[in-house]
Design an enzyme around this catalytic site. Structure first.
Site, mmCIF file in Angstrom:
data_model
loop_
_atom_site.group_PDB
_atom_site.id
_atom_site.type_symbol
_atom_site.label_atom_id
_atom_site.label_comp_id
_atom_site.label_asym_id
_atom_site.label_seq_id
_atom_site.Cartn_x
_atom_site.Cartn_y
_atom_site.Cartn_z
ATOM 1 N N HIS A 214 0.816 -1.223 0.000
ATOM 2 C CA HIS A 214 0.000 0.000 0.000
ATOM 3 C C HIS A 214 0.848 1.270 0.000
ATOM 4 O O HIS A 214 0.352 2.343 -0.290
ATOM 5 C CB HIS A 214 -0.936 0.009 1.223
ATOM 6 C CG HIS A 214 -2.003 -1.045 1.131
ATOM 7 N ND1 HIS A 214 -3.305 -0.770 0.810
ATOM 8 C CD2 HIS A 214 -1.939 -2.390 1.286
ATOM 9 C CE1 HIS A 214 -4.004 -1.886 0.786
ATOM 10 N NE2 HIS A 214 -3.199 -2.889 1.077
ATOM 11 N N ASP B 98 3.346 9.745 -0.418
ATOM 12 C CA ASP B 98 2.190 8.953 0.011
ATOM 13 C C ASP B 98 1.933 7.863 -1.024
ATOM 14 O O ASP B 98 1.995 8.144 -2.227
ATOM 15 C CB ASP B 98 0.950 9.869 0.100
ATOM 16 C CG ASP B 98 -0.012 9.444 1.186
ATOM 17 O OD1 ASP B 98 -0.028 8.242 1.499
ATOM 18 O OD2 ASP B 98 -0.740 10.308 1.719
HETATM 19 C C1 G6P Z 1 -0.745 3.216 6.055
HETATM 20 C C2 G6P Z 1 -0.357 1.761 5.860
HETATM 21 C C3 G6P Z 1 -1.413 0.839 6.426
HETATM 22 C C4 G6P Z 1 -1.747 1.231 7.848
HETATM 23 C C5 G6P Z 1 -2.105 2.708 7.952
HETATM 24 C C6 G6P Z 1 -2.367 3.139 9.396
HETATM 25 O O1 G6P Z 1 -1.807 3.529 5.229
HETATM 26 O O2 G6P Z 1 -0.131 1.477 4.500
HETATM 27 O O3 G6P Z 1 -0.949 -0.495 6.400
HETATM 28 O O4 G6P Z 1 -2.817 0.453 8.321
HETATM 29 O O5 G6P Z 1 -1.063 3.475 7.406
HETATM 30 O O6 G6P Z 1 -1.238 2.900 10.177
HETATM 31 P P1 G6P Z 1 -1.268 2.057 11.524
HETATM 32 O O7 G6P Z 1 0.150 1.970 11.967
HETATM 33 O O8 G6P Z 1 -2.138 2.837 12.446
HETATM 34 O O9 G6P Z 1 -1.865 0.710 11.184
#
Ligand code: G6P
Length: 465
Positions: A162, A370
């Site tokens: 992602h 991003d």
């Molecule tokens: C990004 C990553 C995701 C993640 C999100 C939130 O978008 O690609 O994998 O879930 O950030 O981050 P966190 O550490 O809160 O899961």
């Protein structure tokens, strides 16, 4: 118990931990989260999701949520510290985002990364039915595809990243770069957000592993891994329906009245992350107020900053800096009853978010780097009136698709200021052809189309194998 035909493997389970601790299990829908992206694809399908339940130590079995079967992975306090906060979010995350903060390296973190990846792979191997599709998500789990293939060669394994995949000169800094590439190459198909990431991956596989890379994929030791760009998206129809509700339209009007009915509202919605360019944006806004090009009585910036990874030092320091700067701007340019920045460090529900999108004349999405940025796409989908303007960083994946946005280089403060003023001067109450074009794009390229194209490509890759 090998009966799951579609298994998603992701760092965390898509459940709301605050609610879960009170025994209420509901899907976590927070901007920028992976659960938000995958909800529309998985809801009410016979899918199984393997992930961490955000509690350390043994985890009790969980009920199905929105029809999805949840299997928790147990992580100890050390696992969370060294794998999630350490290798994933202090080594890989900064490096994959242009090293806007320096990547930190510790050998202990790499050991934890391997150990934790093995645990996710073992769970998937245990529950996946013969020939099942196992879809591994994101940078936390890059070793899982190869670990899974070693145990279960019958599986159809997909991996989707992602976040950005960095250029060779950055990735080459990783002490265990070969292992990370080998881990991903256990998949039948690796999906990236942008074509540039595919090129970066091919170059690295050739350089580090001596792999053969062509336009379809990468071959190492006779195993072919297909690669491709699949830009992730949103549930456009759902956001449109939400934003069309009378309740949301009324809320949007009330929000503007609560803000003192300024002529122009700028909105930003970010996870509180140093990749999001929040400080650069505040600096541009402060200078515009100082130069007199914007007036606090006429313009307001609503900055929603969702707390994130709060135990990681770089995030704590960022929060302090952002909050200090917001205080300074309001102190220097506000009056009694007038605050040029409304700073909200909270999680908003979907209805409130839709109302904010509809209330905003300009949505400012200006990350330094991003993978995609789904907030930009959500804003466009929410503007069912065809009005509003999107200020978008060239360094967000979304810029490759939303080309009619006001595109900016967030490092160029003068350019950021000029383009923000330009967007503010556009007539926000009139539908624009730019917004119409972007809306048409997110309608056609929604999250269902994304999942379909990825899973079809995975089927094709496996059929060839
Ligand atoms: C990004 C990553 C995701 C993640 C999100 C939130 O978008 O690609 O994998 O879930 O950030 O981050 P966190 O550490 O809160 O899961």
């Amino acid at each position: 118990m090998r009966d799951a035909s579609l298994v998603v493997v992701a760092s965390r389970l898509p459940i709301n931990d605050a609610a879960a601790s009170e025994g209420v299990f509901e899907w976590r829908r927070s901007p920028g989260g992976l659960g938000e992206a995958l909800h529309p694809v998985l809801v009410n399908t016979p899918a199984t999701w393997i992930g961490w339940a955000e509690k350390t130590g043994p985890t009790a079995p969980l009920p199905d949520v929105d029809g999805v079967h949840l299997i928790p992975v147990e992580l100890s306090e050390d696992d969370v510290h060294d794998h999630y906060e350490g290798f994933a979010n202090s080594t890989l995350w900064p490096l994959y985002h242009d090293a806007v903060e320096p990547a930190v390296h510790h050998r202990r973190w790499w050991e934890a990364y391997q150990r934790v990846n093995q645990r996710y792979a073992d769970q998937a191997a245990r529950v996946a039915a013969h020939g099942a599709v196992v879809w591994v998500q994101d940078y936390h789990l890059q070793l899982v595809p190869a670990m899974l293939r070693a145990q279960r060669p019958d599986l159809r394994i997909g991996f989707f990243l992602h976040v950005p995949f960095p250029p060779p000169e950055l990735f080459m800094q990783l002490p265990r770069r070969a292992e990370l590439l080998h881990g991903m190459l256990g998949a039948d198909l690796i999906g990236f957000q942008r074509i540039q990431a595919v090129h970066n991956f091919h170059q690295l596989a050739a350089k580090v592993l001596g792999a053969n890379a062509d336009e379809h994929g990468v071959t190492v030791d006779g195993h072919v891994t297909r690669t491709g760009a699949f830009p992730v998206s949103i549930d456009t129809a759902e956001m449109e329906a939400l934003a069309s509700l009378d309740e949301v339209v009324e809320k949007a009007a009330k929000l503007r009245a609560d803000l003192g009915s300024p002529q122009r509202v700028i909105l930003s919605v970010d996870r509180l992350d140093y990749t999001k360019g929040i400080e650069h944006r505040l600096k541009a806004y402060r200078e515009l107020l100082a130069d007199g090009r914007l007036k606090a009585s006429e313009t307001v910036l609503v900055q929603v900053a969702i707390p994130s990874r709060e135990r990681v030092e770089q995030y704590r320091l960022l929060r302090d800096r952002v909050e200090r700067e917001v205080g300074r701007i309001n102190g220097d340019f506000g009056r009694l009853g007038v605050a040029p920045v409304h700073y909200l460090s909270q999680v908003f529900d979907r209805t409130e978010l839709a109302a904010l999108y509809r209330a905003a004349d300009v949505m400012a999405v200006t990350p330094l780097r991003d993978g995609m940025n789904l907030v930009a796409k959500e804003y466009v989908a929410a503007r069912v009136d065809g009005c509003g303007a999107l200020l978008l960083s060239e360094f967000a994946g979304a810029a490759a698709e939303l080309t009619q946005a006001y595109l900016v280089n967030p490092h160029d403060v003068e350019g950021l200021k000029d383009t923000l003023v330009e967007a503010l001067e556009a007539d926000a109450s009139e539908p624009s052809p730019q917004m119409a074009a972007m809306r048409a794009h997110v309608r056609e390229h929604d999250i269902q189309a994304w999942a379909r194209s990825y899973l079809t490509a995975l089927e094709a890759a496996c059929a060839e194998r």
